[in-house]
Design a protein around this motif. Structure first.
Motif, PDB file in Angstrom:
ATOM      1  N   THR A  12       0.862  -1.316  -0.036  1.00 42.09           N
ATOM      2  CA  THR A  12       0.143  -0.023   0.020  1.00 42.09           C
ATOM      3  C   THR A  12       0.871   1.282  -0.025  1.00 42.09           C
ATOM      4  O   THR A  12       2.157   1.240   0.023  1.00 42.09           O
ATOM      5  CB  THR A  12      -0.837   0.147   1.219  1.00 42.09           C
ATOM      6  N   PRO A  13       0.242   2.335  -0.198  1.00 41.45           N
ATOM      7  CA  PRO A  13       0.986   3.645  -0.095  1.00 41.45           C
ATOM      8  C   PRO A  13       1.823   3.818   1.270  1.00 41.45           C
ATOM      9  O   PRO A  13       3.115   4.104   1.341  1.00 41.45           O
ATOM     10  CB  PRO A  13       0.048   4.669  -0.317  1.00 41.45           C
ATOM     11  N   GLU A  14       1.032   3.339   2.330  1.00 41.26           N
ATOM     12  CA  GLU A  14       1.867   3.306   3.583  1.00 41.26           C
ATOM     13  C   GLU A  14       2.969   2.290   3.822  1.00 41.26           C
ATOM     14  O   GLU A  14       4.105   2.616   4.305  1.00 41.26           O
ATOM     15  CB  GLU A  14       0.982   2.752   4.830  1.00 41.26           C
ATOM     16  N   MET A  15       2.895   1.218   3.067  1.00 43.02           N
ATOM     17  CA  MET A  15       4.067   0.256   2.991  1.00 43.02           C
ATOM     18  C   MET A  15       4.968   0.705   2.233  1.00 43.02           C
ATOM     19  O   MET A  15       6.338   0.892   2.605  1.00 43.02           O
ATOM     20  CB  MET A  15       3.518  -1.169   2.437  1.00 43.02           C
ATOM     21  N   ALA A  16       4.972   1.543   1.108  1.00 40.28           N
ATOM     22  CA  ALA A  16       5.825   2.193   0.282  1.00 40.28           C
ATOM     23  C   ALA A  16       6.529   3.202   1.178  1.00 40.28           C
ATOM     24  O   ALA A  16       7.766   3.447   0.732  1.00 40.28           O
ATOM     25  CB  ALA A  16       5.289   2.665  -0.929  1.00 40.28           C
ATOM     26  N   THR A  17       6.028   4.121   1.875  1.00 39.68           N
ATOM     27  CA  THR A  17       6.445   5.111   2.783  1.00 39.68           C
ATOM     28  C   THR A  17       7.448   4.102   3.687  1.00 39.68           C
ATOM     29  O   THR A  17       8.356   4.671   4.053  1.00 39.68           O
ATOM     30  CB  THR A  17       5.425   5.722   3.708  1.00 39.68           C
ATOM     31  N   ALA A  18       7.046   3.274   4.135  1.00 38.68           N
ATOM     32  CA  ALA A  18       7.826   2.545   5.280  1.00 38.68           C
ATOM     33  C   ALA A  18       9.222   2.023   4.509  1.00 38.68           C
ATOM     34  O   ALA A  18      10.245   2.187   5.216  1.00 38.68           O
ATOM     35  CB  ALA A  18       7.182   1.010   6.031  1.00 38.68           C
ATOM     36  N   GLY A  19       8.800   1.821   3.311  1.00 46.09           N
ATOM     37  CA  GLY A  19      10.247   1.279   2.413  1.00 46.09           C
ATOM     38  C   GLY A  19      11.029   2.539   2.399  1.00 46.09           C
ATOM     39  O   GLY A  19      12.406   2.344   2.339  1.00 46.09           O
ATOM     40  N   TRP A  20      10.534   3.383   2.067  1.00 46.17           N
ATOM     41  CA  TRP A  20      11.246   4.808   1.880  1.00 46.17           C
ATOM     42  C   TRP A  20      12.045   5.165   3.105  1.00 46.17           C
ATOM     43  O   TRP A  20      13.255   5.732   3.055  1.00 46.17           O
ATOM     44  CB  TRP A  20      10.457   5.859   1.442  1.00 46.17           C
ATOM     45  N   LEU A  21      11.614   5.156   4.335  1.00 47.88           N
ATOM     46  CA  LEU A  21      11.993   5.309   5.631  1.00 47.88           C
ATOM     47  C   LEU A  21      13.366   4.394   5.669  1.00 47.88           C
ATOM     48  O   LEU A  21      14.371   4.827   6.075  1.00 47.88           O
ATOM     49  CB  LEU A  21      11.164   5.382   6.759  1.00 47.88           C
ATOM     50  N   LEU A  22      13.331   2.962   5.644  1.00 45.13           N
ATOM     51  CA  LEU A  22      14.072   2.237   5.703  1.00 45.13           C
ATOM     52  C   LEU A  22      15.416   2.732   4.824  1.00 45.13           C
ATOM     53  O   LEU A  22      16.613   2.493   5.228  1.00 45.13           O
ATOM     54  CB  LEU A  22      13.606   0.845   5.329  1.00 45.13           C
ATOM     55  N   ALA A  23      14.876   2.900   3.579  1.00 40.96           N
ATOM     56  CA  ALA A  23      16.189   3.159   2.599  1.00 40.96           C
ATOM     57  C   ALA A  23      16.692   4.278   3.035  1.00 40.96           C
ATOM     58  O   ALA A  23      18.053   4.680   2.902  1.00 40.96           O
ATOM     59  CB  ALA A  23      15.415   3.335   1.357  1.00 40.96           C
ATOM     60  N   SER A  24      16.090   5.344   3.628  1.00 42.84           N
ATOM     61  CA  SER A  24      16.999   6.661   3.966  1.00 42.84           C
ATOM     62  C   SER A  24      17.876   6.466   5.249  1.00 42.84           C
ATOM     63  O   SER A  24      18.864   6.976   4.945  1.00 42.84           O
ATOM     64  CB  SER A  24      15.737   7.531   4.507  1.00 42.84           C
ATOM     65  N   HIS A  25      17.442   5.555   6.066  1.00 45.52           N
ATOM     66  CA  HIS A  25      18.445   4.945   7.122  1.00 45.52           C
ATOM     67  C   HIS A  25      19.441   4.177   6.661  1.00 45.52           C
ATOM     68  O   HIS A  25      20.711   4.392   6.940  1.00 45.52           O
ATOM     69  CB  HIS A  25      17.406   3.988   8.069  1.00 45.52           C
TER      70      HIS A  25
END
Length: 230
Positions: free
Chosen positions: A145-158
């Motif tokens: 979902t868009p929320e899961m994609a955001t979670a992936g973006w946060l992970l990638a940023s870290h």
């Protein structure tokens, strides 16, 4: 998803990634963290494109390496495109891989045979460089979902910050090892041929230039001639 819990996981992950001892160890930890922390993610991998060729830098779970291979072979696919050139948002999300994908028709057909139901991805990047694309896979459609994609973006940023740090540490360690090898080789030449420090270095430099071999490789070859060398 409970965002407070996810934030705590991200804080713990940041500490774990920064403690990794090498670039490859960091890459592997990033891929594993995606599977372990993002709901519905069955597999994850990091893909880079080097001189037009797809390279799997790390993978966790089935289907990742075969998916990367197919995209490189076909020259199309969401991971390939993202790693090659990115886009304005530096992310992608494919809710249902069973539906037609006009942008990657050959890859989409092959992906379905691999059992890929949905995908999402985000670039691993800092202000200075791109490391590749972190790609998430699920066997089920409509997982990301868009929320899961955001979670992936946060992970990638870290992950990108930790990866940049790991690469810097690797470069420093390599520089120290190279300096030590050159110093040892100079010492061997000075003792063996009664040379000054400057003359010993010039011998290594000339050998490097004449044979078109890197200086640290020449130094290792000289070290290997010691009677007590392993």
């Amino acid at each position: 998803m409970e965002w407070r819990e996810y934030a705590a996981q991200m804080a713990e992950l940041a500490r774990d990634l920064l403690a990794r001892e090498s670039v490859q160890d960091t890459l592997d930890a990033i891929a594993a963290a995606a599977v372990n922390t993002i709901d519905g993610c069955d597999a994850a991998g990091i893909l880079a494109v080097r001189k037009g060729r797809a390279v799997t830098l790390s993978s966790c779970g089935d289907m990742v390496e075969e998916s990367d291979r197919l995209q490189g072979e076909l020259g199309e696919g969401p991971c390939f495109d993202l790693a090659l050139q990115g886009n304005d948002e530096r992310t992608y999300r494919i809710a249902d891989m069973t539906e037609a994908q006009p942008g990657w028709p050959r890859y989409a057909e092959a992906a379905r045979t691999l059992g890929i139901g949905s995908m999402a991805g985000v670039l691993l990047y800092t202000d200075k460089e791109d490391f590749g694309a972190l790609n998430l896979y699920s066997a089920r459609p409509n997982t990301f979902t868009p929320e899961m994609a955001t979670a992936g973006w946060l992970l990638a940023s870290h992950a990108a910050v930790a990866l940049s740090s790991a690469r810097t540490i690797d470069q420093l360690q390599h520089a120290m090892e190279t300096r030590h090898a050159i110093g040892e080789a100079m010492g061997i030449l000075r003792e063996r041929h009664h040379l000054s420090e400057e003359d010993a270095f010039n011998v290594l430099r000339r050998l490097s230039q004449h044979h078109n071999v890197k200086l640290h490789d020449v130094a290792r070859q000289v070290r290997a001639t010691r009677p007590d060398a392993d």
